[in-house]
Design a protein around this motif. Sequence first.
Motif, PDB file in Angstrom:
ATOM      1  N   UNK A  86     -13.184  19.530  -2.203  1.00 35.64           N
ATOM      2  CA  UNK A  86     -13.595  20.475  -1.141  1.00 35.64           C
ATOM      3  C   UNK A  86     -13.536  19.825   0.243  1.00 35.64           C
ATOM      4  N   UNK A  87     -12.399  19.208   0.543  1.00 37.57           N
ATOM      5  CA  UNK A  87     -12.282  18.454   1.797  1.00 37.57           C
ATOM      6  C   UNK A  87     -11.999  19.377   2.971  1.00 37.57           C
ATOM      7  N   UNK A  88     -12.602  19.043   4.099  1.00 40.94           N
ATOM      8  CA  UNK A  88     -12.381  19.769   5.356  1.00 40.94           C
ATOM      9  C   UNK A  88     -12.030  18.756   6.448  1.00 40.94           C
ATOM     10  N   UNK A  89     -11.406  19.231   7.483  1.00 38.64           N
ATOM     11  CA  UNK A  89     -11.181  18.416   8.690  1.00 38.64           C
ATOM     12  C   UNK A  89     -10.453  17.096   8.418  1.00 38.64           C
ATOM     13  N   UNK A  90      -9.343  17.160   7.704  1.00 34.85           N
ATOM     14  CA  UNK A  90      -8.515  15.961   7.526  1.00 34.85           C
ATOM     15  C   UNK A  90      -7.562  15.878   8.713  1.00 34.85           C
ATOM     16  N   UNK A  91      -7.604  14.735   9.406  1.00 29.46           N
ATOM     17  CA  UNK A  91      -6.774  14.585  10.607  1.00 29.46           C
ATOM     18  C   UNK A  91      -5.308  14.352  10.275  1.00 29.46           C
ATOM     19  N   UNK A  92      -5.044  13.630   9.195  1.00 30.57           N
ATOM     20  CA  UNK A  92      -3.644  13.353   8.863  1.00 30.57           C
ATOM     21  C   UNK A  92      -3.517  12.843   7.437  1.00 30.57           C
ATOM     22  N   UNK A  93      -2.289  12.913   6.931  1.00 36.28           N
ATOM     23  CA  UNK A  93      -1.905  12.326   5.639  1.00 36.28           C
ATOM     24  C   UNK A  93      -0.887  11.244   5.946  1.00 36.28           C
ATOM     25  N   UNK A  94      -1.093  10.060   5.401  1.00 32.10           N
ATOM     26  CA  UNK A  94      -0.140   8.960   5.578  1.00 32.10           C
ATOM     27  C   UNK A  94       0.470   8.641   4.218  1.00 32.10           C
ATOM     28  N   UNK A  95       1.776   8.799   4.111  1.00 40.96           N
ATOM     29  CA  UNK A  95       2.447   8.639   2.820  1.00 40.96           C
ATOM     30  C   UNK A  95       3.431   7.475   2.849  1.00 40.96           C
ATOM     31  N   UNK A  96       3.218   6.538   1.936  1.00 38.63           N
ATOM     32  CA  UNK A  96       4.138   5.402   1.816  1.00 38.63           C
ATOM     33  C   UNK A  96       5.467   5.831   1.207  1.00 38.63           C
ATOM     34  N   UNK A  97       5.431   6.779   0.264  1.00 39.65           N
ATOM     35  CA  UNK A  97       6.648   7.129  -0.470  1.00 39.65           C
ATOM     36  C   UNK A  97       6.926   6.134  -1.571  1.00 39.65           C
ATOM     37  N   UNK A  98       7.990   6.386  -2.332  1.00 39.29           N
ATOM     38  CA  UNK A  98       8.341   5.470  -3.426  1.00 39.29           C
ATOM     39  C   UNK A  98       9.617   4.711  -3.071  1.00 39.29           C
ATOM     40  N   UNK A  99       9.529   3.383  -3.075  1.00 32.04           N
ATOM     41  CA  UNK A  99      10.676   2.564  -2.682  1.00 32.04           C
ATOM     42  C   UNK A  99      11.763   2.599  -3.751  1.00 32.04           C
ATOM     43  N   UNK A 100      12.968   2.967  -3.315  1.00 32.84           N
ATOM     44  CA  UNK A 100      14.128   2.960  -4.220  1.00 32.84           C
ATOM     45  C   UNK A 100      15.051   1.792  -3.873  1.00 32.84           C
ATOM     46  N   UNK A 101      15.427   1.689  -2.610  1.00 30.09           N
ATOM     47  CA  UNK A 101      16.274   0.579  -2.155  1.00 30.09           C
ATOM     48  C   UNK A 101      15.542  -0.175  -1.050  1.00 30.09           C
ATOM     49  N   UNK A 102      15.653  -1.497  -1.092  1.00 29.82           N
ATOM     50  CA  UNK A 102      15.036  -2.296  -0.029  1.00 29.82           C
ATOM     51  C   UNK A 102      15.976  -3.467   0.269  1.00 29.82           C
ATOM     52  N   UNK A 103      16.823  -3.293   1.286  1.00 31.38           N
ATOM     53  CA  UNK A 103      17.805  -4.323   1.638  1.00 31.38           C
ATOM     54  C   UNK A 103      17.783  -4.556   3.150  1.00 31.38           C
ATOM     55  N   UNK A 104      16.712  -5.212   3.620  1.00 39.16           N
ATOM     56  CA  UNK A 104      16.549  -5.389   5.066  1.00 39.16           C
ATOM     57  C   UNK A 104      17.691  -6.138   5.736  1.00 39.16           C
ATOM     58  N   UNK A 105      18.335  -7.049   5.004  1.00 40.32           N
ATOM     59  CA  UNK A 105      19.450  -7.786   5.619  1.00 40.32           C
ATOM     60  C   UNK A 105      20.596  -6.843   5.987  1.00 40.32           C
ATOM     61  N   UNK A 106      20.701  -5.727   5.258  1.00 45.02           N
ATOM     62  CA  UNK A 106      21.715  -4.710   5.569  1.00 45.02           C
ATOM     63  C   UNK A 106      21.148  -3.613   6.471  1.00 45.02           C
TER      64      UNK A 106
END
Length: 349
Positions: A86-106
Motif C-alpha cells: 500500500x505504498x504512496x508518494x514514491x518519488x522514483x524507481x531506480x532500475x539496474x536491469x539485467x547485465x547481458x554484455x559487459x565489454x567496457x574496452x569496446x
Amino acid sequence: MTFYALGLMSGTSLDGLDICHASFKKDEAGKWNFEILNASTIPYSQELENQLRTATELSPEGLFDLHANYGFYLGEKVKDFIEKHSLKNIDLIASHGHTVFHQPKKKFTVQIGDGRAIKILTQIPVVYDFRSQDVLMGGNGAPLVPIGDELLFSEFDACLNIGGFSNISFKENQRRIAFDICPVNIVLNKFAQKLGKNFDENGDLARKGKINSEILSKLNALPYYQQDSPKSLGIEWVSEYVFPLFKTENPIDILATFTEHAALQMAAVFQKYNIKKVLFTGGGTYNKFLVERIKEHSNSEIIIPNKEIIDFKEALIFAFMGVLRSKNEINTLSSATGSSADHSSGLIV
C-alpha cells in the motif's frame, strides 16, 4: 526533504529480482541517512531464468524483444509490490536491469529491462541504464555501489559484496577505490546445479570436496589478479579463463577448489590494503564455509549485518543513486570506475 525510492536489482547469479523501498534524508550536518522500509526478492520463473541466462546467445531481434518484455515484467512486479505494501508518494524507481554484455574496452555495456516500460506501467519517474555513460567516458561502468558505500556506510574500512562476483570498495588516500575481486556464485552455482542443487547452501558441498592444488595454482595465477584497479569482470571473462580449467573435474571438487580460490583472493586484497574492518553483504555471505576460509586466510574483522542489509544493500544503493541522479548530483565515482570524471549517470523517463 525526505526522498522515497524503489531500487530494483537483478544479479548475475539469477536468484531473482530484488526490490528495496527506502527513504533517504540529509541531516543538518549534510550526511545522508537511510531507512529500508520494505524489501522483497521475487524468484524468477524457470522460463525467465533460462531466458536471462541464455540472453547472450539471442539474435539482435530476440535481445530487443527480451529487453522490452523484461522491462514490462519489472513494471508488473513493481506494481504488485506497491499494491502489496500500500505504498504512496514514491518519488522514483531506480532500475539496474539485467547485465547481458559487459565489454567496457569496446565502449559498451548492455543491461536489459527497458525503463520506459516500467514508467508506462507505474506512471512513476524511472532512472535506468546507469552504466553506459561511464563506459562511454572511458570507465569500466562498474562498480557503481561505491557512492553508496561512501555516503551511507562510511563507518566501515571497506564494504565487500559477494554475489555472482565479489567486489570491494574502500578509502585510500582520500579517494574511494573499488573493483571486482573475483567470480564467486557465478561459478559455484553452476557446479552446484550439476549436483542437483540451485546453489551450495552454507558451502556444505564444497566442504566435502577435495582441492585440486594444480587447478588452484592456475586460477590464482590468472593475470587479472595482478592488474591494478580500477578493473571489472564479466561472464565473458569467466567463460574464457575459468570454466575451461574444469572440463574433466568432479563438481564437488570444483566447488572445494573454487571456494578456496575465492577465499584466497578476497583475503589477499584485505591484506594488501591493510583493511581492518570490513562489512560483508550479498548472497555469498550466507556461505558459511566460504566465510570460514576467508577468516582462515585473513586477520581483518568481518562484520556480518542484519539480513535486510545482506540481501538488499545493492538494491538500496541503486535507489540512492536514482535519488542523486534526480538531483543531478554525482552518483558515479571515477576513482572506482576509471572514467574521465565523477558524473551523474542514468537515463530519466
